[in-house]
Design a protein around this motif. Structure first.
Motif, PDB file in Angstrom:
ATOM      1  N   LEU A  83       0.827  -1.206   0.000  1.00  0.00           N
ATOM      2  CA  LEU A  83       0.000   0.000   0.000  1.00  0.00           C
ATOM      3  C   LEU A  83       0.863   1.259   0.000  1.00  0.00           C
ATOM      4  N   ALA A  84       1.949   1.245   0.785  1.00  0.00           N
ATOM      5  CA  ALA A  84       2.822   2.412   0.844  1.00  0.00           C
ATOM      6  C   ALA A  84       3.474   2.668  -0.508  1.00  0.00           C
ATOM      7  N   ALA A  85       3.922   1.603  -1.178  1.00  0.00           N
ATOM      8  CA  ALA A  85       4.522   1.775  -2.504  1.00  0.00           C
ATOM      9  C   ALA A  85       3.506   2.343  -3.493  1.00  0.00           C
ATOM     10  N   LEU A  86       2.271   1.864  -3.433  1.00  0.00           N
ATOM     11  CA  LEU A  86       1.226   2.382  -4.315  1.00  0.00           C
ATOM     12  C   LEU A  86       0.951   3.860  -4.035  1.00  0.00           C
ATOM     13  N   LEU A  87       0.871   4.209  -2.757  1.00  0.00           N
ATOM     14  CA  LEU A  87       0.617   5.611  -2.407  1.00  0.00           C
ATOM     15  C   LEU A  87       1.757   6.509  -2.875  1.00  0.00           C
ATOM     16  N   GLY A  88       2.997   6.021  -2.740  1.00  0.00           N
ATOM     17  CA  GLY A  88       4.119   6.807  -3.213  1.00  0.00           C
ATOM     18  C   GLY A  88       4.073   7.022  -4.712  1.00  0.00           C
ATOM     19  N   THR A  89       3.680   5.981  -5.455  1.00  0.00           N
ATOM     20  CA  THR A  89       3.577   6.105  -6.915  1.00  0.00           C
ATOM     21  C   THR A  89       2.498   7.103  -7.305  1.00  0.00           C
ATOM     22  N   LEU A  90       1.344   7.028  -6.655  1.00  0.00           N
ATOM     23  CA  LEU A  90       0.255   7.956  -6.966  1.00  0.00           C
ATOM     24  C   LEU A  90       0.613   9.387  -6.583  1.00  0.00           C
ATOM     25  N   SER A  91       1.384   9.547  -5.527  1.00  0.00           N
ATOM     26  CA  SER A  91       1.695  10.887  -5.030  1.00  0.00           C
ATOM     27  C   SER A  91       2.604  11.667  -5.967  1.00  0.00           C
ATOM     28  N   ARG A  92       3.233  10.986  -6.901  1.00  0.00           N
ATOM     29  CA  ARG A  92       4.040  11.723  -7.881  1.00  0.00           C
ATOM     30  C   ARG A  92       3.188  12.727  -8.650  1.00  0.00           C
ATOM     31  N   HIS A  93       1.935  12.389  -8.893  1.00  0.00           N
ATOM     32  CA  HIS A  93       1.033  13.250  -9.647  1.00  0.00           C
ATOM     33  C   HIS A  93       0.243  14.182  -8.737  1.00  0.00           C
ATOM     34  N   ARG A  94      -0.180  13.638  -7.601  1.00  0.00           N
ATOM     35  CA  ARG A  94      -0.993  14.431  -6.686  1.00  0.00           C
ATOM     36  C   ARG A  94      -0.715  13.978  -5.261  1.00  0.00           C
ATOM     37  N   PRO A  95       0.096  14.716  -4.524  1.00  0.00           N
ATOM     38  CA  PRO A  95       0.452  14.300  -3.155  1.00  0.00           C
ATOM     39  C   PRO A  95      -0.754  14.082  -2.254  1.00  0.00           C
ATOM     40  N   ALA A  96      -1.863  14.761  -2.556  1.00  0.00           N
ATOM     41  CA  ALA A  96      -3.053  14.610  -1.704  1.00  0.00           C
ATOM     42  C   ALA A  96      -3.518  13.166  -1.651  1.00  0.00           C
ATOM     43  N   TRP A  97      -3.303  12.411  -2.724  1.00  0.00           N
ATOM     44  CA  TRP A  97      -3.689  10.999  -2.708  1.00  0.00           C
ATOM     45  C   TRP A  97      -2.879  10.239  -1.662  1.00  0.00           C
ATOM     46  N   GLY A  98      -1.594  10.542  -1.573  1.00  0.00           N
ATOM     47  CA  GLY A  98      -0.770   9.884  -0.561  1.00  0.00           C
ATOM     48  C   GLY A  98      -1.201  10.234   0.847  1.00  0.00           C
ATOM     49  N   TYR A  99      -1.500  11.518   1.082  1.00  0.00           N
ATOM     50  CA  TYR A  99      -1.946  11.925   2.416  1.00  0.00           C
ATOM     51  C   TYR A  99      -3.256  11.221   2.781  1.00  0.00           C
ATOM     52  N   ALA A 100      -4.162  11.146   1.794  1.00  0.00           N
ATOM     53  CA  ALA A 100      -5.451  10.487   2.055  1.00  0.00           C
ATOM     54  C   ALA A 100      -5.244   9.007   2.367  1.00  0.00           C
ATOM     55  N   GLY A 101      -4.321   8.358   1.645  1.00  0.00           N
ATOM     56  CA  GLY A 101      -4.048   6.948   1.909  1.00  0.00           C
ATOM     57  C   GLY A 101      -3.480   6.724   3.296  1.00  0.00           C
ATOM     58  N   PHE A 102      -2.535   7.563   3.711  1.00  0.00           N
ATOM     59  CA  PHE A 102      -1.989   7.447   5.064  1.00  0.00           C
ATOM     60  C   PHE A 102      -3.089   7.648   6.103  1.00  0.00           C
ATOM     61  N   ALA A 103      -3.975   8.600   5.853  1.00  0.00           N
ATOM     62  CA  ALA A 103      -5.064   8.847   6.801  1.00  0.00           C
ATOM     63  C   ALA A 103      -5.980   7.634   6.914  1.00  0.00           C
TER      64      ALA A 103
END
Length: 666
Positions: A83-103
């Motif tokens: 999940l962390a690797a996926l969030l990091g990949t998505l965050s390249r385009h929009r960091p908000a996706w990574g923050y939402a995933g961590f939340a």
């Protein structure tokens, strides 16, 4: 669709993994302060155990043995890593996706923590702190991976004649191109249209370009610090020009001056106030300009970047940041575990001085161990003793802080410290323990010499009421176990054990104190890290495993096992030995029989035993003939009951059936 992010996918995944590791490391560190069981991975694992159907748990025990908890924790970590690797990949385009995933992951961790027994609001702090730090690490690492060296911030520029901002008219500039030199095709500042002399200003006011002036199509963005202020001779000097990049190729971050607004005039466009007056250069954010341009101030855009020079990917900066994140995660884990008390408890265990038993165990008979290769020894070494419990993290209980509270249906509630317990008369006894999850022929059985205070003596101090029939014991990690009162009080060696095979209990086997009750499966008797005994009734309370598909009471069933030869093994033809163990705790094993290929049952010879509460070794000689053979075993206990051949699963109260192995003889 092709990604427009300068950070490659592999780097995004690495950023996500390291950010997740930082989150877990920090959470582990905080959990070391708040309490080891508040670590979110452990809480999620505990919740998974509670929610897993019994057949799945049985499969895990069969497949992984005592490593089932390590496998579960490993599985949780693998899922989190993915999940962390996926969030990091998505965050390249929009960091908000990574923050939402961590939340979201944090919410799951909080929910798991709060479902634990005796959870408090403080228990969610490790999860929350870990999520916040992990999200920050994600943002920091992503920014660190961007090469922003081509981007500059433009200061507020004054009028072209301001001495502080530009050289005096006619003064030569070290970086200014000669008037008769060909112009470079390097991008130029679109906001540099105003010239620094009067003729340039007049040309702008008249709406016609001065000879040799750059056309609007030649003007492209350039860093504000690089834009020379041309003098009159430069403005008038003709010279060849290379084709400049067209506006259509400009990145979105360029100065927002459209080509249509510049076409037909070198320095004329709509004023910033929208009045439509000519002769003024419109720069976003500039203040209204005075007529003729004298004394006016022009504010340049906050970010100016040369065309075609978008932020790139800085591998070195990212990898150094990743290394720092790994260090932070590792330090958090190490410190968290140290703060969790493992080292302190290990040191306390080593420092325990065990008193001699008031009632020593009988000497182990010389013939108790047949010493046959591959046969389980009579005494199971501590390191080899099976472990089955619900504790993903072994409770670290300091004996200096340990107390045992006895309450409920008693006349006098009491509380004992570890020192109090050691001062009582201690009894030594050889007892074999068995897990109810053990399949026929399974490994979850072991024999040890235990030292402890008799449970019956301690309970009599509290004064049990006549109608009480259940002891609901609770471990330091919240596990509960229901033990029949009559079994504990009938004279058998039921102990609050403090030692195992001559040393203080190993931490994973219940240090500082555990229960040992001969004749009952462990799930209804062998509470480790015991801290509380509630005297109650089976019709009023239930223990941990009862609502999960297991019987409230679990007397051990007579069983036998073939240790040698192993199932699926091969032998040479000729004389060989078949051997194993059998158990029927607190009743005793009276006979063991073996048969090959469904033939006649043959009596095996039995080893000596010190009493009825231990397993018993057995062996039989066999002349092996070539071919494939099936060997079966059954035992008969001292009361005359022989094992049934009917196979039954461990749930709800223990497995039944004959153990068999199939071998090849050549």
């Amino acid at each position: 669709m092709q990604s427009n992010s300068p950070v490659p996918a592999w780097a995004g995944a690495l950023v996500g993994l390291v950010s997740g590791a930082v989150a877990l490391g920090v959470a582990q560190l905080v959990a070391g302060i708040v309490g080891p069981t508040t670590f979110p991975v452990v809480a999620v694992g505990d919740a998974a155990i509670d929610l897993t159907p019994a057949p799945v748990k049985d499969f895990a025990i069969r497949a992984f043995g005592s490593n089932d908890k390590a496998v579960l924790l490993g599985g949780v970590l693998v899922v989190l890593a993915a999940l962390a690797a996926l969030l990091g990949t998505l965050s390249r385009h929009r960091p908000a996706w990574g923050y939402a995933g961590f939340a979201l992951i944090g919410l799951i961790g909080v929910a798991a923590v709060l479902t634990r027994p005796d959870a408090t609001p403080l228990d969610v702090v490790p999860t929350l702190v870990g999520v916040v730090v992990g999200a920050w690490a994600l943002r920091w690492l992503l920014r660190r991976g961007l090469d922003t060296s081509a981007t500059t911030t433009a200061p507020r520029a004054t009028a072209p004649h301001a001495a502080a901002d530009a050289p005096h008219a006619g003064a030569p500039r070290a970086d200014a191109p000669r008037a008769d030199a060909p112009r470079s095709n390097a991008p130029q500042d679109a906001a540099a249209a105003p010239h620094a002399d009067a003729s340039g200003a007049a040309a702008g006011a008249s709406g016609t370009a001065a000879p040799g002036a750059a056309s609007p199509r030649d003007a492209v963005p350039q860093a504000a610090a690089d834009a020379p202020h041309a003098d009159a001779s430069q403005a008038a000097a003709p010279g060849p020009r290379d084709a400049a990049p067209q506006d259509a190729a400009r990145p979105a971050g360029d100065v927002p001056l459209g080509e249509a607004g510049l076409r037909g005039a070198a320095a004329r466009t709509a004023p910033s106030d929208g009045s439509g007056a000519s002769g003024q250069v419109a720069v976003p954010g500039a203040s209204p300009q005075t007529e003729g341009g004298a004394g006016r101030e022009a504010e340049r855009p906050a970010v100016m970047r040369a065309g075609g020079e978008a932020p790139g990917f800085d591998r070195r900066r990212l990898l150094t940041g990743v290394a720092g994140g790994v260090v932070v995660a590792g330090v958090g884990v190490v410190l968290g575990r140290q703060l969790g008390g493992r080292q302190a408890v290990d040191a306390a265990r080593v420092g325990v001085a065990l008193p001699p038993p008031a009632v020593p165990a009988k000497a182990v008979p010389a013939g108790a161990d047949l010493r046959i290769g591959g046969l389980s020894p009579f005494v199971t070494p501590n390191r080899d003793f099976y472990r089955v419990d619900t504790a993903l993290v072994v409770p670290q209980v300091d004996p200096a802080d340990w107390t045992l509270r006895i309450h409920g249906m008693v006349d006098r509630p009491i509380e004992l410290t570890y020192a109090d317990l050691l001062q009582l008369p201690l009894t030594e006894a050889d007892v074999t323990l068995t897990c109810v999850s053990n399949e026929v022929g399974g490994p979850y059985v072991g024999n040890a010499r235990w030292l402890g205070a008799r449970m019956a003596d301690v309970l009599r101090r509290a004064g049990l009421r006549a109608d009480a029939d259940m002891l609901l014991s609770t471990s330091a990690d919240g596990f509960t176990c229901g033990t029949p009162v009559d079994v504990v009080m009938d004279g058998r060696d039921a102990l609050f054990a403090v030692a195992m095979n001559g040393e203080a209990l190993p931490v994973e086997h219940g240090f500082p104190v555990r229960q040992v009750v001969p004749g009952l499966y462990g799930y209804v008797s062998a509470t480790k890290w015991v801290v509380d005994i509630k005297v109650t009734r089976f019709d009023r309370d239930e223990a941990y495993w009862t609502p999960r598909g297991w019987s409230a009471q679990g007397p051990i069933k007579t069983q036998s096992r073939i240790d040698v030869p192993k199932d699926g093994g091969s032998l040479k033809a000729g004389d060989t030995t078949i051997a194993g163990v059998a158990w029927a705790q607190h009743t005793g094993v009276d006979a063991v029989e073996v048969r090959v290929d469904g033939g006649q049952w043959r009596q095996a010879r039995l080893a000596e035993v010190p009493g009825p509460d231990t397993w018993r070794q057995w062996a039989i000689d066999w002349a092996a003939t070539p071919g494939e053979h099936t060997i079966e075993v059954r035992a008969t206990d001292a009361s005359g009951r022989t094992q049934t051949d009917r196979r039954a699963a461990p749930a709800p109260d223990g497995a039944t059936g004959w153990h068999s192995v199939t071998i090849s003889v050549a």
